[in-house]
Design an enzyme around this catalytic site. Structure first.
Site, mmCIF file in Angstrom:
data_model
loop_
_atom_site.group_PDB
_atom_site.id
_atom_site.type_symbol
_atom_site.label_atom_id
_atom_site.label_comp_id
_atom_site.label_asym_id
_atom_site.label_seq_id
_atom_site.Cartn_x
_atom_site.Cartn_y
_atom_site.Cartn_z
ATOM 1 N N SER A 10 0.714 -1.269 0.151
ATOM 2 C CA SER A 10 0.091 0.135 0.004
ATOM 3 C C SER A 10 0.866 1.230 -0.035
ATOM 4 O O SER A 10 0.557 2.341 -0.585
ATOM 5 C CB SER A 10 -1.047 -0.056 1.192
ATOM 6 O OG SER A 10 -0.146 -0.175 2.267
ATOM 7 N N ALA A 12 3.733 1.561 -1.187
ATOM 8 C CA ALA A 12 4.514 1.582 -2.886
ATOM 9 C C ALA A 12 3.406 2.486 -3.329
ATOM 10 O O ALA A 12 3.872 3.063 -4.475
ATOM 11 C CB ALA A 12 4.975 0.463 -3.071
ATOM 12 N N SER A 33 5.551 -8.675 -8.276
ATOM 13 C CA SER A 33 4.720 -9.119 -7.202
ATOM 14 C C SER A 33 4.851 -10.577 -7.384
ATOM 15 O O SER A 33 5.171 -11.277 -8.311
ATOM 16 C CB SER A 33 3.311 -8.744 -7.526
ATOM 17 O OG SER A 33 2.466 -9.111 -6.603
ATOM 18 N N TYR A 53 9.583 -11.415 -8.867
ATOM 19 C CA TYR A 53 10.494 -10.918 -8.138
ATOM 20 C C TYR A 53 12.076 -11.116 -8.564
ATOM 21 O O TYR A 53 12.790 -10.394 -8.649
ATOM 22 C CB TYR A 53 10.656 -11.938 -6.701
ATOM 23 C CG TYR A 53 9.474 -11.542 -5.663
ATOM 24 C CD1 TYR A 53 8.243 -10.433 -6.006
ATOM 25 C CD2 TYR A 53 9.479 -12.032 -4.463
ATOM 26 C CE1 TYR A 53 7.534 -10.099 -5.269
ATOM 27 C CE2 TYR A 53 8.327 -11.625 -3.645
ATOM 28 C CZ TYR A 53 7.521 -10.826 -3.814
ATOM 29 O OH TYR A 53 6.448 -10.397 -3.192
ATOM 30 N N HIS A 73 12.938 -8.871 4.310
ATOM 31 C CA HIS A 73 13.687 -7.729 3.770
ATOM 32 C C HIS A 73 15.216 -8.232 3.680
ATOM 33 O O HIS A 73 15.860 -8.056 2.616
ATOM 34 C CB HIS A 73 13.873 -6.814 5.023
ATOM 35 C CG HIS A 73 12.578 -5.820 4.818
ATOM 36 N ND1 HIS A 73 12.361 -4.751 5.384
ATOM 37 C CD2 HIS A 73 11.508 -5.834 4.328
ATOM 38 C CE1 HIS A 73 11.477 -4.194 5.315
ATOM 39 N NE2 HIS A 73 10.611 -4.775 4.487
ATOM 40 N N LYS A 91 11.338 0.890 5.517
ATOM 41 C CA LYS A 91 11.434 0.847 7.083
ATOM 42 C C LYS A 91 10.574 -0.570 7.356
ATOM 43 O O LYS A 91 9.498 -0.775 7.037
ATOM 44 C CB LYS A 91 11.443 1.941 7.524
ATOM 45 C CG LYS A 91 9.905 2.517 7.508
ATOM 46 C CD LYS A 91 8.833 1.812 8.344
ATOM 47 C CE LYS A 91 7.766 2.230 7.952
ATOM 48 N NZ LYS A 91 6.658 1.633 8.692
ATOM 49 N N TYR A 227 -5.443 8.247 16.663
ATOM 50 C CA TYR A 227 -4.443 8.773 15.791
ATOM 51 C C TYR A 227 -3.515 9.610 16.626
ATOM 52 O O TYR A 227 -3.986 10.677 17.041
ATOM 53 C CB TYR A 227 -4.673 9.198 14.382
ATOM 54 C CG TYR A 227 -3.856 9.441 13.524
ATOM 55 C CD1 TYR A 227 -2.923 8.452 12.700
ATOM 56 C CD2 TYR A 227 -3.199 10.955 13.457
ATOM 57 C CE1 TYR A 227 -1.984 8.917 11.992
ATOM 58 C CE2 TYR A 227 -2.063 10.992 12.601
ATOM 59 C CZ TYR A 227 -1.569 10.136 11.546
ATOM 60 O OH TYR A 227 -0.253 10.016 11.083
ATOM 61 N N THR A 247 4.348 11.579 9.289
ATOM 62 C CA THR A 247 3.772 11.544 7.826
ATOM 63 C C THR A 247 3.205 12.676 7.654
ATOM 64 O O THR A 247 2.194 12.940 8.228
ATOM 65 C CB THR A 247 2.885 10.229 7.899
ATOM 66 O OG1 THR A 247 1.709 10.258 8.985
ATOM 67 C CG2 THR A 247 3.384 8.986 8.011
#
Length: 307
Positions: A10, A12, A33, A53, A73, A91, A227, A247
């Site tokens: 999401s 990306a 993907s 990939y 990762h 991250k 939030y 953000t």
């Protein structure tokens, strides 16, 4: 720099891919993907090639942005570097200090750039904040918060332990990086409180309190709460507060507020920190040792908290 995207996440889709297209220094080289149908769907949306990939690693991309669950990762970061391409890793960089150290060493050995995609640090407002800090006098206390309500999808990867789920691996990087940037990583002691979601088997909230020789710091982050996304620096002379610190919206950015007695000064800068991050990444010609060191310090601390 031609950048291929490994993983149609999401973040990306919402932020990084549009930023690659917008940035003057980068070009989208393709999307990968594990699902061929999903790769083709996203590739059609952005008018770019679709890959598996392995396929994107064999493409003409100069660099790969890895946006996979954190449990993948290290494995795919190694494959990116082994393919001779620069690595921009979503991250949190890796699950362990050992994994991160190995990736940075591989990048150095191959003269490749390897960087964590911690976008907020590249916003011009962050640079302005760093300059304002010198005016607060001796720093007495720092606070950093980042949390939000639970996700509607119960299968979200943040709830899946085997994929590296949990608040510590997903969120700690933001407030911890801020505190370490302001006060440094050389704290005297810290205390932690971790709350777990027993039904999902992951940590959902964590609070940390740091003691420094002349200051203290509080960090709180997690899921399942209203939030909150803010930082506070309390100095001997002034207080600085920033909402939406990690953000930041593209337009109408909440200002930096500086409080001196009953006076309040406000200033704001609108910018796309994802574009700024990509511009920085694409301009690097060698390993950025300072940024590497800060990433390693955070991951080493993260491991200590999890133990």
């Amino acid at each position: 720099m031609k950048i291929g995207v490994l993983g149609c996440s999401s973040i990306a889709d919402k932020s990084v891919i549009p930023a690659i297209i917008e940035c003057n220094n980068t070009e989208l080289a393709g999307l990968a993907s594990r699902s061929r149908a999903k790769a083709e769907q996203y590739a059609s949306k952005y008018s770019t090639p679709a890959y598996s990939y392995e396929g994107v690693l064999q493409s003409n991309a100069d660099a790969i942005y890895v946006s996979l669950p954190i449990s993948l990762h290290h494995e795919w970061g190694k494959k990116v570097l082994q393919s001779g391409k620069h690595l921009l890793m979503e991250k949190t960089f890796t699950q362990t200090f050992e994994q991160a150290e190995e990736l940075f060493q591989m990048a150095r050995d191959r003269n490749l750039v390897c960087m964590e995609a911690l976008m907020y640090k590249f916003h011009p407002m962050q640079k302005r904040l760093e300059k304002l800090i010198s005016s607060v006098g001796e720093i007495k206390h720092v606070e950093a918060y980042f949390g939000f309500p639970h996700f509607k999808d119960p299968e979200n990867i943040r709830y899946q332990k085997e994929l590296g789920g949990g608040a510590i691996l997903d969120l700690m990087v933001y407030p911890l990086s801020f505190v370490f940037d302001v006060l440094g990583p050389e704290y005297m002691a810290y205390k932690k409180s971790i709350f777990y979601d027993s039904s999902r088997g992951v940590d959902e909230y964590c609070s940390l309190h740091f003691e420094y020789p002349k200051a203290t710091a509080s960090v709180s982050f997690g899921f399942g709460r209203a939030y909150r996304n803010e930082v506070v620096i309390w100095g001997a002379n002034k207080i600085i507060k920033v909402d939406r610190a990690f953000t930041r919206p593209l337009i109408g950015t909440p200002p930096i507020r500086t409080y001196t007695g009953d006076q309040v000064h406000q200033e704001s800068i609108d910018a796309n920190h994802f574009v700024e991050m990509l511009s920085h990444f694409s301009s690097l010609m060698r390993q950025d040792d300072k940024r590497e060191q800060s990433t390693l310090e955070r991951i080493r601390f993260m491991e200590n908290v999890i133990q």
